[in-house]
Write an enzyme that holds these catalytic residues in place. Structure first.
Site, short mmCIF file in Angstrom:
data_model
loop_
_atom_site.label_atom_id
_atom_site.label_comp_id
_atom_site.label_asym_id
_atom_site.label_seq_id
_atom_site.Cartn_x
_atom_site.Cartn_y
_atom_site.Cartn_z
N ASP A 120 0.84 -1.19 0.00
CA ASP A 120 0.00 0.00 0.00
C ASP A 120 0.88 1.25 0.00
O ASP A 120 1.87 1.33 0.73
CB ASP A 120 -0.89 -0.03 1.24
CG ASP A 120 -1.77 1.21 1.36
OD1 ASP A 120 -2.62 1.39 0.48
OD2 ASP A 120 -1.58 1.97 2.32
N GLU A 132 1.66 -0.47 -5.13
CA GLU A 132 0.64 0.52 -5.45
C GLU A 132 1.37 1.83 -5.69
O GLU A 132 1.84 2.46 -4.73
CB GLU A 132 -0.38 0.70 -4.32
CG GLU A 132 -1.45 1.71 -4.69
CD GLU A 132 -2.14 2.34 -3.48
OE1 GLU A 132 -3.16 3.02 -3.70
OE2 GLU A 132 -1.66 2.19 -2.36
#
Length: 693
Positions: A344, A380
């Site tokens: 993330d 990401e």
């Protein structure tokens, strides 16, 4: 006094060896560290850790074993102006805790200041209000378990939430719904295998915290992007208990999925913790060694650098913070047998001195690590300081390709000037990955994910509807690139419903036949809706849980996805390991003429023919043998009118339609497959996939 032996500085955390437990914690800031043990009644016993090697405090306690709850109290300087926040009144979670029991109970005692006066120190004991670290049993019978190591070009990823996927499944026992055990239930294994999934990517399972502000609104941190313990599986997802049982249950889930040939990828949040900014609670890292674990504002270290938008950022420039991340990654691979990670806000881990540096210390460590470098690593490439970083990660990494998502959505909602971008994304995004030697498999392709509209909502709403979040519908993106097809939300109009279902099939067909690695969002194959909410991060309820109600249209869509994944699996022309050349892929107008520069620049053009040459696959198989396949024609019509396509002259002959998205029925069986002539009619907003006979 409980007896304590010197023990060892490493490994960090609590390590049970069958006779007792070694405790070890890093802190440069500490003057003194106490190990705090809790009995079943909650009574606390404090034991000084008198041994110190460098900045690692340690001791061995005989007879202490699995299930023992513990924490630390760190004595040292409290001087926020210098970035020092030690306070022995605060019970602290072990940064290396393998399990956590309990949840945060929000109270002023959790904070180092008084709510009425942030400059006044609060020395209330936080012990009754913080969760406890737990000693775990490291022993588990893995049997013949091995990582499946599915090659990227054979991978189909299914992004899922542990609780949301199974919470409403009627065939899973009530006590196991929404848990690791529920995910390992035979009915879920059968669903994933039947769907053609080879890897399940789990939204955060590291122990996380529910924000007080959300709880006060009757909500919670459903998604889990608020980690507090990077080694501990979240206790709220365990059916068997939280005194270490969650570790055994997680391992059993992994072993069961592996036995079915399904990999387990974890969505991990190493960029920040749940302690927030300078006004956040003291739960662990802040009180153990604030300056080592967090990036502080250089001119005023009372405050935290926030490259994540969450209040703080992990200090990946500090060797012990980096060690924590790498130790965590290795632990999940070696001890928990997971197959990869999706990072993330990965750009923040690479950020050094406000710049995204491809050769940062974190990437260097991953590159040379003999364990972590061998599993799937997915970034990401978030938007932030330095901009959107898609395409900028090192060759070892794959990336969530947000440009793929945006271009495919734009194309199928009928936006102008989308053909060139559509073509680049469909063939693997060479413009993003070819320059540094990466291949189409660097692109994790997706149309929907947890963040944003579901597939059903993407074709049913023009605007977000996040009122249930309690933020005045201000949260969540406005850049949805969606289309409601004539009515906002649910509709009883048969024509609208028909075109919406067709658009779902168009988007899924594009996704699963594109070069790269496809990722499906959980429940999309079942028509899952969040009623227009595109930011359901706080909705731990039926709004975000997968609805397993058996409806005919959902069964048809699930079957459509299954046959698409089967087509992809059976035909290497759809899952190339190298970028296709002009011999591999050819582009034609609907009239069957080769595309020219003016054709590509025609903004209103929304239809194209793609020829995929099964005889021109250049990469060999694993044994060095040539890879051969049949050829395919994709007749794609994203316009609002029916078009008669012409099969290109060089490719005329006998073709059979194996997919027609105007219907959920797949034309793959010999007795039902339709033979096409040289001028097939392709209805508005549909795809026909023709296979050479």
């Amino acid at each position: 006094m409980m007896r304590i032996w010197p023990g060892d500085p490493y490994p960090l955390g609590a390590t049970y060896d069958g006779a007792g437990t070694n405790f070890s914690v890093f802190s440069e800031a500490a003057d003194r560290v106490e190990l705090c043990l809790f009995d079943d009644s909650g009574e606390e016993t404090r034991i000084p850790l008198s041994e110190r090697d460098g900045s690692v405090w340690h001791g061995y306690v005989p007879w202490v074993g699995p299930g023992q709850r513990y924490g630390f109290r760190v004595h040292g300087p409290y001087d926020p102006a210098q970035g020092l926040r030690c306070n022995a009144a605060k019970l602290l979670l072990d940064p290396y805790a393998k399990a956590v029991q309990g949840d945060v109970e929000w109270n002023e005692a959790l904070f180092s200041y008084r709510f009425a006066d942030p400059d006044a120190r609060c020395d209330d004991d936080s012990g009754p209000y913080v969760p406890k670290s737990v000693v775990v049993n490291p022993f588990f019978d893995w049997g013949e378990d091995r990582l499946p190591r599915t090659p990227y070009h054979e991978t189909v990823i299914y992004e899922a939430h542990v609780k949301g996927l199974t919470r409403q499944h009627p065939e899973i026992p009530e006590a196991e719904r929404g848990t690791y055990a529920g995910l390992a239930h035979p009915v879920m294994i059968d669903h994933l295998r039947d769907l053609g999934v080879t890897a399940i990517e789990l939204m955060p399972v590291h122990q996380f915290v529910h924000d007080d502000a959300l709880l006060q609104r009757g909500l919670s941190n459903y998604w889990g992007y608020n980690s507090i313990a990077f080694f501990a599986p979240h206790n709220g997802y365990a059916a068997s208990g939280s005194r270490g049982e969650q570790v055994q249950e997680f391992k059993l889930m992994v072993r069961t999925l592996h036995a079915a040939g399904i990999e387990v990828i974890l969505d991990v949040v190493y960029n920040h913790t749940a302690e927030g900014n300078h006004l956040g609670p003291t739960l662990g890292f802040r009180g153990i060694d604030n300056r080592s674990y967090y990036r502080l504002v250089e001119d005023d270290p009372r405050y935290y650098m926030d490259t994540t938008g969450t209040g703080n950022s992990i200090n990946v420039q500090h060797p012990h913070a980096l060690q924590l991340i790498m130790d965590s990654l290795r632990y999940w691979v070696t001890e928990m047998h997971v197959d990869g990670f999706r990072f993330d806000l990965a750009s923040t881990l690479a950020r050094e001195l406000h710049a995204v540096d491809r050769l940062s210390a974190f990437f260097d460590l991953v590159q040379q690590d003999p364990i972590v470098s061998q599993v799937k690593l997915i970034a990401e490439p978030c938007v932030g300081e330095g901009g959107y970083q898609v395409g900028n990660f090192p060759p070892l990494w794959t990336e969530w390709n947000g440009k793929y998502r945006d271009s495919i959505r734009d194309f199928w909602r009928g936006a102008d000037d989308t053909l060139p971008e559509f073509a680049r994304r469909f063939t693997g995004s060479s413009d993003l990955y070819a320059d540094d030697g990466r291949r189409p498999l660097a692109s994790i392709n997706f149309v929907t994910c947890h963040d944003g509209f579901t597939l059903h909502d993407l074709v049913s709403y023009d605007h977000k509807h996040n009122e249930a979040n309690g933020e005045g519908n201000r949260d969540g993106t406005d850049d949805n690139r969606s289309w409601n097809h004539g009515a906002e939300g649910e509709s009883g109009d048969a024509d609208i419903l028909a075109v919406r279902e067709r658009q779902k099939r168009n988007l899924l067909t594009t996704l699963l036949l594109s070069q790269g690695v496809p990722m499906i969002s959980h429940g999309d194959e079942l028509g899952r809706t969040q009623r227009g909410n595109n930011n359901a991060y706080c909705q731990d309820n039926e709004l975000s849980w997968v609805d397993w109600t058996d409806r005919p249209e959902n069964g048809a869509l699930r079957e459509f996805v299954r046959r698409l994944t089967t087509l992809r699996r059976d035909h290497p022309v759809f899952r190339r390991r190298r970028f296709p050349s002009e011999d591999n892929v050819q582009w034609f107008t609907p009239e069957g003429l080769p595309m020219t520069d003016p054709d590509w620049r025609t903004g209103y053009a929304k239809a194209i023919t793609i020829f995929l040459n099964g005889d021109a696959i250049t990469e060999p198989d694993r044994r060095g043998e040539p890879v051969q396949d049949v050829s395919f024609l994709l007749l794609i019509n994203a316009s609002d009118r029916d078009l008669t396509f012409t099969v290109p002259e060089a490719h005329q002959g006998l073709w059979t339609a194996v997919i027609d998205t105007t219907t959920s029925f797949m034309l793959e069986d010999e007795e039902t497959a339709s033979m096409t002539g040289d001028k097939p009619l392709v209805e508005a907003r549909s795809i026909q996939v023709l296979q050479r006979v």
